[in-house]
Design a protein around this motif. Sequence first.
Motif: not given
Length: 139
Positions: A24-43
């Motif tokens: 939250d509150n990080n000025l992230l845009g549509n170009d956000l790229l996350l690495p593969r996080l297979p266990h992530l259930h909450t974002l």
Amino acid sequence: VAFVVCRSLEGLKTFSYLEELILDNNLLGNDLLLPRLPHLHTLTLNKNQISFQRNTCKILLDHLAEVVPSLQYLSLLGNMACPNELVCKEKDEDDYQRYRYFVLHKLTNLKFLDTRKVTRREREEALVRGAFMKVVKPK
């Protein structure tokens, strides 16, 4: 728990077993790229700069579907992509519902979107019409 404004998400790839991520509150845009996080259930990506401009949100949602396959809870409140009448006077509940159908069409495993549980009816509607529900502002 530490709260830090992100400058880069590069270091996340070392946390492959991460289950919850609050950006939250990080000025992230549509170009956000996350690495593969297979266990992530909450974002949570509340109050960033994610919008529905030129299909970029579709690309972001496709990216999330690929790299966080276990995602069950997503929150995009406070972004332009999330049409909320409390944030933008021109938006209403119908705009918000269309947004929900579109997101649920892309992220089929979600159980919660923003603050609301995904209903069976919403899931069915997202399957049928979700691809056509992208909320855009006319030029």
